[in-house]
Design an enzyme around this catalytic site. Structure first.
Site: not given
Ligand code: GDP
Ligand code: MG
Length: 161
Positions: A20, A60, A68, A96, A102, A123, A126, A137
């Protein structure tokens, strides 16, 4: 052997991982790639891009009603991201775990988020959360021509006598 062929047959799973904008700004791209390489996964797609609002809205979509959401889209559009496709046995589930919870405060040390992030709003990375989501995705972020099928070579890339 049967073991070898089952490993090879199961090795086609793919997932989308993206560094990110905060991860790019903090120069964490190399560290994150290194973790996936040393785990044994195969890099089959890689690019840096400024994500468009429409890509992010699609990515998203499930979170669009969360409070948020606007700040999430602003964050993800705030600078370039590095999108990657990694391939390997159980790569979705393993990624993951490697990325971590998260919520950064819950992310275990040794995970990307547990090592580099203190808050859910920044964070760093992704990773797709299921095989089905990964397929969606990957097709959202990459054209099929940008994904590279390559095989492990013999020693010829190390020397030629
Ligand atoms: P992930 O799959 O672990 O990335 O988590 P989710 O799919 O639930 O959420 C997607 C992203 O939205 C997270 O990685 C965060 O960047 C962001 N996010 C999720 N929950 C919150 C929250 O409560 N507050 C803020 N500021 N961001 C959140
Ligand atoms: Mg998610």
């Amino acid at each position: 052997s049967a073991f070898y062929s089952s490993v090879v047959a199961g090795a086609q799973e793919r997932t989308l991982v993206a560094v990110k904008p905060d991860g790019v700004q903090r120069r964490l791209v190399g560290d994150i790639i290194k973790r996936f390489e040393q785990r044994g996964f195969k890099l089959v797609g890689l690019k840096m891009l400024q994500a468009s609002e429409s890509t992010l809205a699609d990515h998203y979509h499930d979170l669009r009603r969360k409070p948020f959401y606007p700040s999430l889209i602003r964050y993800m559009a705030s600078g370039p991201v590095v999108a990657m496709v990694w391939e390997g046995h159980n790569v979705v589930r393993s990624s993951r775990f490697m990325v971590g919870d998260t919520d950064s405060a819950q992310a275990k040390p040794g995970t990307v988020r547990g090592d580099f992030s203190v808050h859910i709003s920044r964070n760093v990375v992704h990773a797709s959360d299921s095989v089905e989501v990964a397929e969606r995705e990957i097709s959202l972020w990459f054209h099929s021509a940008e994904l590279v099928n390559w095989e492990n070579s013999d020693q010829s890339d190390l020397y030629q006598v």
